[in-house]
Write an enzyme that holds these catalytic residues in place. Structure first.
Site, PDB file in Angstrom:
ATOM      1  CD  GLU A 162       4.744  52.049 100.569  1.00 24.95           C
ATOM      2  OE1 GLU A 162       3.934  52.489  99.559  1.00 24.95           O
ATOM      3  OE2 GLU A 162       5.824  51.422 100.106  1.00 24.95           O
ATOM      4  CG  ASP A 199       8.974  50.470 101.777  1.00 28.25           C
ATOM      5  OD1 ASP A 199       8.430  50.431 100.448  1.00 28.25           O
ATOM      6  OD2 ASP A 199       8.295  51.452 102.458  1.00 28.25           O
ATOM      7  CB  SER A 255       5.456  51.775  96.536  1.00 19.20           C
ATOM      8  OG  SER A 255       4.753  52.727  97.478  1.00 19.20           O
ATOM      9  CG  ASP A 290      17.590  54.792  77.295  1.00 13.71           C
ATOM     10  OD1 ASP A 290      16.636  55.198  77.724  1.00 13.71           O
ATOM     11  OD2 ASP A 290      18.008  55.367  76.245  1.00 13.71           O
ATOM     12  N   GLY A 299      17.332  57.714  75.577  1.00 15.69           N
ATOM     13  CA  GLY A 299      17.702  58.688  76.462  1.00 15.69           C
ATOM     14  C   GLY A 299      16.841  59.221  77.574  1.00 15.69           C
ATOM     15  CG  ASP A 350      11.989  58.438  79.204  1.00 16.96           C
ATOM     16  OD1 ASP A 350      11.334  58.125  80.289  1.00 16.96           O
ATOM     17  OD2 ASP A 350      12.701  57.382  78.583  1.00 16.96           O
TER      18      ASP A 350
END
Ligand SMILES: *[C@@H]1O[C@H](CO)[C@@H](O)[C@H](O)[C@H]1NC(C)=O
Ligand SMILES: *[C@@H]1O[C@H](CO)[C@@H](O)[C@H](O)[C@H]1NC(C)=O
Ligand SMILES: *[C@@H]1O[C@H](CO)[C@@H](O)[C@H](O)[C@H]1NC(C)=O
Ligand SMILES: CC(=O)N[C@H]1CO[C@H](CO)[C@@H](O)[C@@H]1O
Length: 669
Positions: free
Chosen positions: A316, A320, A586, A627, A646, A648
């Protein structure tokens, strides 16, 4: 005999259904851990150490306050609040303290025994069980944990006089029953842990580890590199570094201690980055990030990073910094590494409440005093390997942007607890900090197919990404065969188990059971239901973590998440010295956070303030995002929701178009 039992049940039902006149239901436990067995009623003369969490002033106005500094049409846009202003506006009013005190005294609690915590967050007093039961129109029982045998005092629900509700957040002991602390339990709980880092890693095998040209954009459907991310979101390398603009990344200490002790923990709740991994990655995948570029450590309550040797490096934290740093460089980064290793071992604490509270404590001294004695870690920690210092209360200034790739499920925590924490995220927004949180990797459900309800079919929203005052980030993917030359190469990320990761992975999304739809999102959600009704049965609930009425499987009244999305699949990484692919929201979160940090850098350079809470702006300007209209987020035995035109509940408003986002935010005061 049968008659006697029937009578007892009827009596119990009667007591539960008939609160004292004028009392209304305030909190009720909706999720039950069947391992807790209700034993005897607490004897009426026994003393209970009661605590009342007072409601903060201003919470009902806070949505408007946040709009005032984050809405592009407001004349106060960008005029963030000072810590003193925040403290002042949220401190419980004298009226709140007095009203609750007066009510207690008039109910027979001696005035001298009522104590107010330093920052006015809690009132505490001792009461006999019968006094407490009368005050809160409830019954306290001793509950015994069937596996460990420890006991706890709690009630199933409690009531307050109607006029007291506005002044009180929650009481302790109250409805909470948290699992007892024991190593045996911890191990068992780990199997079903639903809170933790979000992301998956797959090492590349020997055939795949050949030399790879990171400049070749024709491979972005197979391996996402920093160059692919630049091409996808149309930005180039940064050239500025304001020392006040380091990107903050939330980190969580790994459970090395228990790993060494029992040898049985294969998965840890937290992890730390390794310098070697970052160096390998920057060398192989960028031409611009020099060797030796590491985050500054800001440890909290014993958190340290890096920790241990290369084989301990966590997927993790490595991920990052490998993703964010090439985006923000030469800007600096910070790792906020939280909590000691003992709490990391202990899902009862690390895995539930304290998770983000100790982090928030480090920025806000006044929040520290409000921690929950039953759910949050206590320092100094007497346990072996525990942090022996005092709990960190304040001391750090929040950075302009915080990236958080951790989370859990709403159903694991009481609603009031989540609301209190969510208010704290809001204060960061008021202060000018953008908080970005991964939307989860389990589609509409929880980890490993965990959904809600007796038949495991009700969608399980994640926390804290349903808190309306953070920006929740979902994941997209360039499916094999698609090219960056296409107008929209990305779809919602959705991998079946084994393709390529061990566990099935689909981008987290859905609707909160705790938080109502905020104003800034109302139009977007209404349009979604009008034009793209998903067709599932739904229920309509707000504020209390209840779910499943009328056979519904999702909440039509809850905050929809995620808000935005970014790439989160087939991400090139180095972890523990190995080259591999990683996936998960992540990855999406540090990408989006990195771009917001770049925008802040440009604003600071022309004398403007950081952008702070960005949702208000982005929902009014969806044209600055791509989008995403293909893909879905399956779980709970359904195909989940679908990405449509749009907003969601799969990819939110979409992925960044950096030049447009930059222009928009530069045009604001
Ligand atoms: C790295 O740490 C692990 C324990 O976490 C240990 O088993 C291993 O021997 C260490 N490796 C080196 C090279 O020190
Ligand atoms: C929770 O909310 C729903 C609807 O908003 C309501 O029907 C239910 O009674 C509430 N439960 C509690 C314990 O407040
Ligand atoms: C749409 O998503 C599916 C997977 O859900 C993928 O196989 C397909 O290639 C995607 N289509 C486009 C045009 O991206
Ligand atoms: C593809 C590539 O450049 N791989 C290199 C990554 O870094 C290691 C360590 O320096 C080299 O050995 C690889 O050749």
């Amino acid at each position: 005999m049968q008659f006697f039992i029937a009578t007892a049940v009827a009596l119990a039902a009667l007591t539960a259904a008939a609160p004292a006149p004028g009392h209304v239901l305030h909190e009720k436990r909706h999720t039950t851990d069947s391992k807790w067995v209700k034993r005897s009623r607490v004897p009426s003369g026994a003393t209970l150490p009661m605590k009342i969490g007072l409601a903060q002033n201003g919470i009902s106005a806070a949505e408007d306050w946040l709009h005032d500094v984050s809405d592009p049409s407001s004349s106060n846009y960008g005029k963030h609040w000072t810590p003193e202003q925040i403290l002042d506006h949220f401190r419980p009013k004298d009226d709140t303290v007095d009203s609750v005190k007066n009510w207690l005294v008039s109910s027979g609690i001696s005035a001298g025994s009522i104590k107010l915590s330093g920052d006015s967050g809690w009132l505490s007093f001792d009461a006999t069980a019968s006094q407490a039961e009368q005050l809160f129109s409830t019954q306290f029982h001793v509950f015994e944990h069937s596996e460990v045998g420890t006991t706890a005092t709690a009630c199933d629900e409690y009531h307050l006089p109607k006029h007291m509700q506005q002044h009180i957040d929650y009481i302790s002991p109250g409805i909470k029953l948290i699992a007892p602390r024991s190593k045996a339990m911890a191990k068992r709980n780990l199997e079903k842990r639903r809170i933790g880092k979000i992301g998956q890693f797959k090492p590349l095998d020997s055939q795949q580890t050949g030399d790879y040209n990171p400049n070749d954009l024709s491979n972005c459907d197979v391996e996402i590199t920093p160059n692919c991310i630049q091409a996808l979101y149309k930005f180039t390398q940064g050239d500025k570094a304001d020392p006040s603009n380091a990107l903050g990344v939330f980190g969580k200490q790994p459970s090395i201690v228990l790993k060494l002790r029992s040898n049985q923990f294969t998965e840890s709740l937290g992890d730390t980055y390794a310098k070697q991994d970052l160096d390998l990655y920057y060398k192989n995948y960028t031409s611009w990030v020099p060797q030796g570029t590491y985050p500054t450590l800001m440890g909290i309550d014993g958190g340290v990073a890096p920790f241990g040797n290369l084989s301990n490096a966590g997927g993790e934290s490595d991920l990052d910094f490998e993703l964010a740093v090439p985006i923000i460089y030469p800007q600096k980064s910070i790792v906020f590494q939280t909590d000691d290793m003992f709490y990391e071992d202990d899902p009862n604490f690390g895995g539930f409440g304290g998770f983000f509270n100790t982090f928030l404590d480090a920025f806000d001294k006044s929040y520290c005093a409000k921690n929950d004695p039953q759910l949050d870690p206590i320092y100094p920690d007497p346990n072996p390997g525990g942090f022996k210092g005092k709990k960190q209360c304040g001391g750090y200034t929040a950075p302009n942007v915080i990236s958080i790739s951790y989370g859990g499920q709403e159903s694991d925590l009481p609603a009031a607890y989540q609301q209190r924490q969510c208010n704290e995220w809001m204060k960061l927004g008021l202060a000018g900090t953008s908080v970005l949180v991964a939307s989860g990797d389990s589609g509409v459900g929880g980890r490993e197919g965990q959904c809600l309800g007796a038949s495991n079919t009700i969608f399980s929203p994640g926390f804290p990404n349903t808190c309306p005052w953070i920006t929740s980030v979902g994941a997209t993917k360039v499916y094999p065969g698609h090219s960056l030359k296409e107008a929209q190469p990305e779809s919602a990320a959705n991998d079946l188990a084994g393709h390529p990761y061990r566990d099935a992975y689909s981008s987290g999304g859905g609707f909160s059971n705790v938080f109502a739809i905020p104003k800034y999102q109302q139009d977007a959600v209404a349009k979604y239901f009008k034009n793209h009704d998903p067709g599932y049965k739904f229920y309509s609930s707000t504020g209390n973590n209840s779910f499943g009425a009328h056979g519904g499987i999702y909440n039509r009244k809850g905050k929809g998440f995620p808000d935005v999305a970014a790439n989160g699949d087939n991400i090139a990484v180095y972890n523990a010295g190995r080259r591999g692919l990683s996936g998960g929201t992540s990855a999406s979160t540090p990408i989006f956070a990195g771009l917001i940090n770049r925008i802040n850098e440009e604003r600071l350079a022309v004398g403007k303030k950081s952008v702070g809470f960005v949702n208000t702006v982005l929902y009014q300007h969806p044209e600055v995002l791509n989008d995403v209209v293909n893909g879905s987020n399956p779980n709970c035995g359904t195909n989940g929701f679908s990405a449509v035109s749009g907003w969601d509940p799969v990819t939110g408003l979409g992925t960044p178009i950096y030049p447009k986002m930059l222009d928009l935010f530069m045009s604001l005061p």
